[in-house]
Design an enzyme around this catalytic site. Structure first.
Site, PDB file in Angstrom:
ATOM      1  N   LYS A 280     -28.367   2.033 -34.994  1.00  0.00           N
ATOM      2  CA  LYS A 280     -27.192   1.892 -34.246  1.00  0.00           C
ATOM      3  C   LYS A 280     -26.379   0.834 -35.037  1.00  0.00           C
ATOM      4  O   LYS A 280     -26.943  -0.402 -35.191  1.00  0.00           O
ATOM      5  CB  LYS A 280     -27.387   1.883 -32.574  1.00  0.00           C
ATOM      6  N   GLU A 356     -28.871  10.902 -13.563  1.00  0.00           N
ATOM      7  CA  GLU A 356     -28.320  10.834 -12.359  1.00  0.00           C
ATOM      8  C   GLU A 356     -28.808  11.217 -11.255  1.00  0.00           C
ATOM      9  O   GLU A 356     -28.944  10.923  -9.996  1.00  0.00           O
ATOM     10  CB  GLU A 356     -26.765  11.209 -12.224  1.00  0.00           C
ATOM     11  N   ARG A 384     -22.725  15.413 -11.514  1.00  0.00           N
ATOM     12  CA  ARG A 384     -23.856  16.235 -11.612  1.00  0.00           C
ATOM     13  C   ARG A 384     -25.087  16.009 -10.619  1.00  0.00           C
ATOM     14  O   ARG A 384     -25.903  16.705 -10.466  1.00  0.00           O
ATOM     15  CB  ARG A 384     -24.480  16.218 -13.113  1.00  0.00           C
TER      16      ARG A 384
HETATM   17  C1  LIG Z   1     -24.315  12.169 -17.679  1.00  0.00           C
HETATM   18  C2  LIG Z   1     -23.792  10.983 -18.256  1.00  0.00           C
HETATM   19  N1  LIG Z   1     -24.305   9.757 -18.274  1.00  0.00           N
HETATM   20  C3  LIG Z   1     -23.988   8.748 -18.741  1.00  0.00           C
HETATM   21  C4  LIG Z   1     -23.142   8.595 -19.857  1.00  0.00           C
HETATM   22  C5  LIG Z   1     -22.834   7.296 -20.678  1.00  0.00           C
HETATM   23  N2  LIG Z   1     -23.416   7.377 -21.808  1.00  0.00           N
HETATM   24  C6  LIG Z   1     -22.586   7.844 -22.881  1.00  0.00           C
HETATM   25  S1  LIG Z   1     -23.233   7.492 -24.516  1.00  0.00           S
HETATM   26  C7  LIG Z   1     -24.930   6.997 -23.599  1.00  0.00           C
HETATM   27  C8  LIG Z   1     -26.064   6.652 -24.407  1.00  0.00           C
HETATM   28  C9  LIG Z   1     -26.239   7.742 -25.032  1.00  0.00           C
HETATM   29  O1  LIG Z   1     -27.565   7.293 -26.072  1.00  0.00           O
HETATM   30  P1  LIG Z   1     -27.993   8.311 -27.314  1.00  0.00           P
HETATM   31  O2  LIG Z   1     -28.238   9.729 -26.823  1.00  0.00           O
HETATM   32  O3  LIG Z   1     -29.277   7.818 -27.732  1.00  0.00           O
HETATM   33  O4  LIG Z   1     -26.819   8.166 -28.340  1.00  0.00           O
HETATM   34  P2  LIG Z   1     -26.461   6.587 -29.027  1.00  0.00           P
HETATM   35  O5  LIG Z   1     -25.250   6.286 -28.718  1.00  0.00           O
HETATM   36  O6  LIG Z   1     -27.504   5.818 -29.097  1.00  0.00           O
HETATM   37  O7  LIG Z   1     -26.308   7.148 -30.478  1.00  0.00           O
HETATM   38  C10 LIG Z   1     -24.685   6.887 -22.245  1.00  0.00           C
HETATM   39  C11 LIG Z   1     -25.751   6.558 -21.309  1.00  0.00           C
HETATM   40  C12 LIG Z   1     -22.862   9.963 -20.211  1.00  0.00           C
HETATM   41  N3  LIG Z   1     -22.062  10.254 -21.177  1.00  0.00           N
HETATM   42  N4  LIG Z   1     -23.232  11.142 -19.380  1.00  0.00           N
END
Ligand SMILES: Cc1ncc(C[n+]2csc(CCOP(=O)(O)OP(=O)(O)O)c2C)c(N)n1
Length: 601
Positions: A280, A356, A384
């Site tokens: 990242k 969630e 959700r």
């Molecule tokens: C249902 C939901 N909960 C929380 C989020 C907030 N959110 C956006 S990106 C993320 C982290 C995602 O991590 P990953 O899939 O590993 O992607 P990275 O950013 O590490 O590349 C979160 C928790 C979301 N988009 N949707």
């Protein structure tokens, strides 16, 4: 500059590996420049540039469909697929959006924003391809964070059983927004580190390095990989148990390796996972060192306190005072303000992953077990968990407290992140009480008050800063309060600080309608008089919202006054809060116009 030469995926395919590597650096620099100015998801995107280039080198968009889970890491994809110049206006009003969006480009196979949907959507697209006997590839790109969401496993279950041809790219950077959590994350760590696997990969690499990108010899590599991977019985266990071919983990920043792997797995006629490890923030020292801070970068900073800061401070105070208080977040420690709580009380603050639904039911369990759970969550992500709200919390009338951040219009994160629906869905839930504070002071007081409240409770507040430092005097959060009295017969019932702000100079009796559910019927009865106008203002959809419940409550007791409901209608894709308010008539000007018209009659 290669950046200027690539206007479409077809241009990209003309470049050599060396040129692609230079192009990747330029794309990264461009992303850094724009995000520094406009805000956005920085570290996730920097980590996704290389494999995204590899994807576009091997597959053909828009024929082939790439679904980016959450979609927050799709900036390189946007730049490659003809939106390089528009990218300057990322997240700006009228500009391009921060997530994959099928209304923006035919190369965006689906609209995303919420986590863990890409495998289900990918399977749907792959099934429709097969039903209509078409030929294209479907590629779902999912992060290790998104793989903590339950929906991903519902999809894996179906994908494995159906054996539908599709490709899953697992973008594993060990991070969600914060450090990734849970057993799956530990499992992926083992996959990455397996000694046996490492040995295999070294052998594989040395076989690959001398090979041309395309050519007959490459085809044989596939068979060799297959037998190698078959040999490593432990590492592929989980995905293979689902019936999905697993290849990994490979370096997601090595373009040559990514391209070769993609070319091979493209030929496999069953579902397949390619596990890529990425960093990242790759390429930007500060972001690599602190990927959480650079996950989401804000355009500009303001001075006063954020609601989320108040939540964190208050929870720390409450946990210190009351041994029954616990709290939870679904992978949003920093966004919801819970980082400080997790640091101080790691065993009273649970990060459950992007889950969630699980969080809500788990809090219901904590409550049934005699604890006082607080679930801090963004408004749009709580959507959700509607069934858990109803089935597990409200039907049992359990005191679970929801701290709902990012309610109301959201601004630059756009259509999928709008917190416009919470009043409406919370209103429909039996036993649920819904409060909306007018400022940070009031939020803190509501939290204190919530400690001994004996039923499901939601406190909703918008993104950002608490602004108004005014003291609201009413101690009971279930009662409304007059903020100013500049009229005899026009009442504005405003929900939350932003709505109060709109009406602050209007000639009306301005009311802080802090209790959205139940309504303050004592107050409403008093103003239900002939000749009176009641205007409701809410930062949410009108349908099923606060205004409609005021209207139906008045109808039930015999309405004699006039009621106008102001709020949102339909889909809101404005990328600024003020733009969203403008297009929905939530402005001082519109309010004054309505008041003037009433006074003329
Ligand atoms: C249902 C939901 N909960 C929380 C989020 C907030 N959110 C956006 S990106 C993320 C982290 C995602 O991590 P990953 O899939 O590993 O992607 P990275 O950013 O590490 O590349 C979160 C928790 C979301 N988009 N949707």
């Amino acid at each position: 500059m290669y950046l200027e030469k690539v206007n479409s995926p077809a241009d990209l395919k003309k470049l050599s590996i060396k040129e692609l590597e230079k192009y990747a650096q330029e794309v990264r620099a461009y992303i850094i420049e724009v995000v520094n100015k406009n805000g956005g998801h920085l570290s996730s995107n920097l980590g996704a540039v290389d494999f995204t280039i590899a994807l576009h080198y091997v597959f053909d968009c828009p024929k082939d469909k790439i679904i980016f889970d959450v979609g927050h890491q799709s900036y390189a994809h946007k730049i490659i697929t003809g939106r390089r110049d528009e990218f300057k206006n990322l997240r700006m009003p009228g500009g391009i959006t921060g997530f994959e969006n099928m209304h923006e480009s035919e190369c965006d196979a689906f609209s995303t924003g919420h986590s863990s949907t890409s495998l289900s959507v990918g399977l749907g697209l792959a099934r429709s391809r097969d039903l209509s006997k078409e030929k294209y590839d479907v590629i779902s790109v999912i992060g290790d964070g998104a793989l903590t969401g339950g929906m991903a496993y519902e999809a894996l279950n179906d994908i494995g059983a159906s054996q539908t041809k599709m490709i899953i790219i697992l973008n594993d950077n060990t991070m969600s927004i914060s450090k990734n959590v849970g057993a799956i994350s530990t499992y992926l760590g083992k996959l990455r580190l397996s000694k046996r696997y490492k040995a295999l990969k070294t052998t594989f690499r040395s076989g690959m390095d001398g090979m041309p990108i395309v050519g007959p010899s490459v085809v044989n590599v596939f068979e060799r990989i297959k037998s190698w991977v078959k040999g490593q019985f432990w590492t592929n266990k989980m995905f293979e148990q689902f019936g999905i071919k697993y290849y990994g983990a490979f370096d997601g920043h090595n373009l040559r390796e990514c391209i070769k792997m993609l070319m091979q797995i493209k030929k496999i006629q069953q579902p397949v996972i390619l596990h890529l490890t990425t960093h990242k923030g790759n390429g930007l020292y500060e972001a690599e060192q602190n990927p959480e801070k650079y996950h989401g970068v804000e355009g500009k900073k303001e001075l006063s306190k954020k609601y989320s800061e108040i939540v964190g401070e208050k929870l720390n105070e409450m946990i210190a005072k009351d041994e029954k208080v616990v709290c939870a977040t679904a992978a949003m420690l920093s966004g919801t303000g819970l980082s400080v709580v997790h640091e101080k009380y790691p065993d009273r603050c649970y990060d459950v992953g992007i889950a969630e639904q699980h969080a809500v039911a788990m809090c219901a369990g904590l409550s049934a077990g005699g604890y006082k759970p607080y679930f801090a969550v963004y408004s749009s992500f709580l959507q959700r968990a509607y069934d858990q709200l109803l089935h597990d919390v409200c039907l049992n009338n359990l005191p679970v407290r929801f701290l709902i951040d990012r309610s109301g219009a959201i601004g630059a994160d756009g259509v999928t992140h709008q917190g416009l629906y919470d009043i409406s869905y919370l209103n429909s839930l039996p036993n649920m009480t819904v409060l909306s504070p007018a400022n940070g002071e009031e939020l803190a007081r509501m939290m204190d008050w919530s400690l001994d409240f004996n039923g499901p409770l939601a406190i909703r507040y918008p993104k950002g800063y608490t602004l108004d430092g005014k003291e609201y005097v009413t101690e009971d959060p279930l009662r409304w309060e007059v903020v100013h009295n500049k009229s005899d017969n026009v009442y504005v019932l405003a929900v939350g600080n932003r709505m109060l702000d709109i009406a602050k100079n209007s000639l009306c009796v301005l009311v802080n309608a802090r209790s959205v559910k139940p309504l303050d019927m004592y107050f409403l009865d008093k103003i239900n008089k002939e000749g009176n106008l009641i205007i409701t203002l809410e930062d949410g959809i009108v349908s099923g919202g606060f205004g409609e419940s005021v209207l139906s409550a008045l109808n039930a007791v015999g309405k004699v006054c006039r009621v106008v409901n102001l709020g949102f209608e339909g889909v809101c894709d404005d990328l600024s809060v003020s733009g969203a308010f403008d297009s929905n008539g939530l402005t001082a000007k519109n309010l004054d116009k309505i008041i003037q018209e009433h006074l003329k009659v």
